[in-house]
Design a protein around this motif. Sequence first.
Motif, PDB file in Angstrom:
ATOM      1  N   ASN A 187     -20.412  -2.309   4.572  1.00 20.63           N
ATOM      2  CA  ASN A 187     -20.010  -3.515   5.292  1.00 20.63           C
ATOM      3  C   ASN A 187     -18.872  -4.239   4.575  1.00 20.63           C
ATOM      4  O   ASN A 187     -17.932  -4.722   5.206  1.00 20.63           O
ATOM      5  N   LYS A 188     -18.953  -4.294   3.254  1.00 17.00           N
ATOM      6  CA  LYS A 188     -17.894  -4.941   2.486  1.00 17.00           C
ATOM      7  C   LYS A 188     -16.592  -4.142   2.595  1.00 17.00           C
ATOM      8  O   LYS A 188     -15.511  -4.719   2.709  1.00 17.00           O
ATOM      9  N   VAL A 189     -16.689  -2.824   2.564  1.00 14.35           N
ATOM     10  CA  VAL A 189     -15.504  -1.970   2.692  1.00 14.35           C
ATOM     11  C   VAL A 189     -14.848  -2.179   4.060  1.00 14.35           C
ATOM     12  O   VAL A 189     -13.628  -2.344   4.155  1.00 14.35           O
ATOM     13  N   ILE A 190     -15.654  -2.211   5.104  1.00 19.57           N
ATOM     14  CA  ILE A 190     -15.119  -2.421   6.458  1.00 19.57           C
ATOM     15  C   ILE A 190     -14.463  -3.794   6.554  1.00 19.57           C
ATOM     16  O   ILE A 190     -13.361  -3.933   7.092  1.00 19.57           O
ATOM     17  N   GLY A 191     -15.118  -4.805   6.008  1.00 20.23           N
ATOM     18  CA  GLY A 191     -14.546  -6.149   6.015  1.00 20.23           C
ATOM     19  C   GLY A 191     -13.250  -6.217   5.214  1.00 20.23           C
ATOM     20  O   GLY A 191     -12.279  -6.869   5.627  1.00 20.23           O
ATOM     21  N   PHE A 192     -13.215  -5.527   4.090  1.00 17.63           N
ATOM     22  CA  PHE A 192     -12.009  -5.476   3.262  1.00 17.63           C
ATOM     23  C   PHE A 192     -10.867  -4.824   4.029  1.00 17.63           C
ATOM     24  O   PHE A 192      -9.757  -5.358   4.067  1.00 17.63           O
ATOM     25  N   ARG A 193     -11.131  -3.687   4.637  1.00 17.05           N
ATOM     26  CA  ARG A 193     -10.076  -2.982   5.387  1.00 17.05           C
ATOM     27  C   ARG A 193      -9.489  -3.877   6.487  1.00 17.05           C
ATOM     28  O   ARG A 193      -8.288  -3.869   6.728  1.00 17.05           O
ATOM     29  N   ARG A 194     -10.349  -4.625   7.125  1.00 16.77           N
ATOM     30  CA  ARG A 194      -9.898  -5.519   8.193  1.00 16.77           C
ATOM     31  C   ARG A 194      -9.104  -6.695   7.611  1.00 16.77           C
ATOM     32  O   ARG A 194      -8.027  -7.030   8.102  1.00 16.77           O
ATOM     33  N   ALA A 195      -9.613  -7.294   6.552  1.00 21.24           N
ATOM     34  CA  ALA A 195      -8.995  -8.493   5.977  1.00 21.24           C
ATOM     35  C   ALA A 195      -7.686  -8.195   5.245  1.00 21.24           C
ATOM     36  O   ALA A 195      -6.798  -9.048   5.190  1.00 21.24           O
ATOM     37  N   VAL A 196      -7.547  -7.004   4.689  1.00 24.90           N
ATOM     38  CA  VAL A 196      -6.364  -6.666   3.898  1.00 24.90           C
ATOM     39  C   VAL A 196      -5.182  -6.225   4.773  1.00 24.90           C
ATOM     40  O   VAL A 196      -4.038  -6.235   4.327  1.00 24.90           O
ATOM     41  N   LYS A 197      -5.446  -5.875   6.008  1.00 27.01           N
ATOM     42  CA  LYS A 197      -4.397  -5.344   6.891  1.00 27.01           C
ATOM     43  C   LYS A 197      -3.163  -6.237   7.000  1.00 27.01           C
ATOM     44  O   LYS A 197      -2.032  -5.744   6.923  1.00 27.01           O
ATOM     45  N   PRO A 198      -3.303  -7.557   7.160  1.00 28.59           N
ATOM     46  CA  PRO A 198      -2.096  -8.393   7.231  1.00 28.59           C
ATOM     47  C   PRO A 198      -1.224  -8.310   5.967  1.00 28.59           C
ATOM     48  O   PRO A 198       0.004  -8.331   6.061  1.00 28.59           O
ATOM     49  N   ILE A 199      -1.837  -8.190   4.805  1.00 30.33           N
ATOM     50  CA  ILE A 199      -1.073  -8.047   3.560  1.00 30.33           C
ATOM     51  C   ILE A 199      -0.335  -6.713   3.556  1.00 30.33           C
ATOM     52  O   ILE A 199       0.844  -6.642   3.203  1.00 30.33           O
ATOM     53  N   LEU A 200      -1.018  -5.654   3.949  1.00 30.65           N
ATOM     54  CA  LEU A 200      -0.409  -4.328   3.960  1.00 30.65           C
ATOM     55  C   LEU A 200       0.760  -4.277   4.936  1.00 30.65           C
ATOM     56  O   LEU A 200       1.821  -3.715   4.614  1.00 30.65           O
ATOM     57  N   ASP A 201       0.573  -4.848   6.112  1.00 35.13           N
ATOM     58  CA  ASP A 201       1.657  -4.880   7.103  1.00 35.13           C
ATOM     59  C   ASP A 201       2.840  -5.704   6.598  1.00 35.13           C
ATOM     60  O   ASP A 201       3.998  -5.306   6.746  1.00 35.13           O
ATOM     61  N   PHE A 202       2.552  -6.851   6.003  1.00 37.18           N
ATOM     62  CA  PHE A 202       3.609  -7.704   5.466  1.00 37.18           C
ATOM     63  C   PHE A 202       4.405  -6.959   4.387  1.00 37.18           C
ATOM     64  O   PHE A 202       5.644  -6.960   4.404  1.00 37.18           O
ATOM     65  N   ASN A 203       3.710  -6.346   3.441  1.00 36.47           N
ATOM     66  CA  ASN A 203       4.385  -5.630   2.358  1.00 36.47           C
ATOM     67  C   ASN A 203       5.233  -4.477   2.885  1.00 36.47           C
ATOM     68  O   ASN A 203       6.346  -4.246   2.412  1.00 36.47           O
ATOM     69  N   TYR A 204       4.708  -3.768   3.867  1.00 37.92           N
ATOM     70  CA  TYR A 204       5.453  -2.653   4.458  1.00 37.92           C
ATOM     71  C   TYR A 204       6.762  -3.161   5.059  1.00 37.92           C
ATOM     72  O   TYR A 204       7.832  -2.599   4.823  1.00 37.92           O
ATOM     73  N   GLU A 205       6.680  -4.223   5.831  1.00 38.40           N
ATOM     74  CA  GLU A 205       7.886  -4.782   6.451  1.00 38.40           C
ATOM     75  C   GLU A 205       8.845  -5.316   5.389  1.00 38.40           C
ATOM     76  O   GLU A 205      10.061  -5.160   5.511  1.00 38.40           O
ATOM     77  N   ARG A 206       8.306  -5.916   4.365  1.00 35.38           N
ATOM     78  CA  ARG A 206       9.132  -6.443   3.269  1.00 35.38           C
ATOM     79  C   ARG A 206       9.875  -5.301   2.573  1.00 35.38           C
ATOM     80  O   ARG A 206      11.059  -5.422   2.272  1.00 35.38           O
ATOM     81  N   LEU A 207       9.195  -4.224   2.324  1.00 29.31           N
ATOM     82  CA  LEU A 207       9.818  -3.062   1.681  1.00 29.31           C
ATOM     83  C   LEU A 207      10.870  -2.452   2.590  1.00 29.31           C
ATOM     84  O   LEU A 207      11.984  -2.168   2.167  1.00 29.31           O
ATOM     85  N   LYS A 208      10.524  -2.294   3.828  1.00 29.08           N
ATOM     86  CA  LYS A 208      11.394  -1.616   4.794  1.00 29.08           C
ATOM     87  C   LYS A 208      12.666  -2.406   5.071  1.00 29.08           C
ATOM     88  O   LYS A 208      13.758  -1.843   5.098  1.00 29.08           O
ATOM     89  N   VAL A 209      12.530  -3.687   5.238  1.00 32.78           N
ATOM     90  CA  VAL A 209      13.656  -4.486   5.695  1.00 32.78           C
ATOM     91  C   VAL A 209      14.454  -5.111   4.556  1.00 32.78           C
ATOM     92  O   VAL A 209      15.661  -5.004   4.505  1.00 32.78           O
ATOM     93  N   ARG A 210      13.803  -5.711   3.597  1.00 30.85           N
ATOM     94  CA  ARG A 210      14.509  -6.545   2.641  1.00 30.85           C
ATOM     95  C   ARG A 210      14.845  -5.848   1.330  1.00 30.85           C
ATOM     96  O   ARG A 210      15.796  -6.214   0.680  1.00 30.85           O
ATOM     97  N   HIS A 211      14.053  -4.864   0.921  1.00 31.74           N
ATOM     98  CA  HIS A 211      14.246  -4.315  -0.408  1.00 31.74           C
ATOM     99  C   HIS A 211      14.513  -2.809  -0.444  1.00 31.74           C
ATOM    100  O   HIS A 211      14.642  -2.240  -1.516  1.00 31.74           O
ATOM    101  N   ALA A 212      14.596  -2.191   0.689  1.00 32.05           N
ATOM    102  CA  ALA A 212      14.735  -0.734   0.704  1.00 32.05           C
ATOM    103  C   ALA A 212      15.944  -0.268  -0.101  1.00 32.05           C
ATOM    104  O   ALA A 212      15.829   0.647  -0.927  1.00 32.05           O
ATOM    105  N   ASP A 213      17.086  -0.876   0.089  1.00 34.92           N
ATOM    106  CA  ASP A 213      18.281  -0.449  -0.640  1.00 34.92           C
ATOM    107  C   ASP A 213      18.171  -0.760  -2.125  1.00 34.92           C
ATOM    108  O   ASP A 213      18.552   0.043  -2.970  1.00 34.92           O
TER     109      ASP A 213
END
Length: 155
Positions: free
Chosen positions: A111-137
Amino acid sequence: FLDGETRIDQMCQDFDDATRPYYQNSLVSIITETNYTSSQVSLTEKSFKPIKEKHPFITVGAPGTVQALRDMGFRTFNDFWDEGYDNVADPRERMTKILNVCKEISTWDSNKVIGFRRAVKPILDFNYERLKVRHADVVAQKIRELITKKVGENK
């Protein structure tokens, strides 16, 4: 090497997503950065692969490595575990704190793992976009510089 890859160019780039199954089949990445006992922070491709794969991570690096990621605008995981290890100068004490975090995560029930996966998703999405758009070069250039330097040292 978990994935069996030994060619430095392939390890650094991973353009064919060969390591993706390792991220999909694990909960958290343990990043072992280049510098650990030194006071010099280094962020290599190792720190950015989990971000590219939208995967939470614990960084085993020099003091201040997690803060360096935050300074670049990335979000880390202090809401889920204690990242205070990043401020510890003594390498043994820092490793003990990192191991304690890993031990704590290993006790999480499903249950904690499932809750973690759900709660962490916004951070993971944010970091991905940050890497892709602002810092890739910037990241690519730093990785190129580090690889060029390392290859030159190994000749």
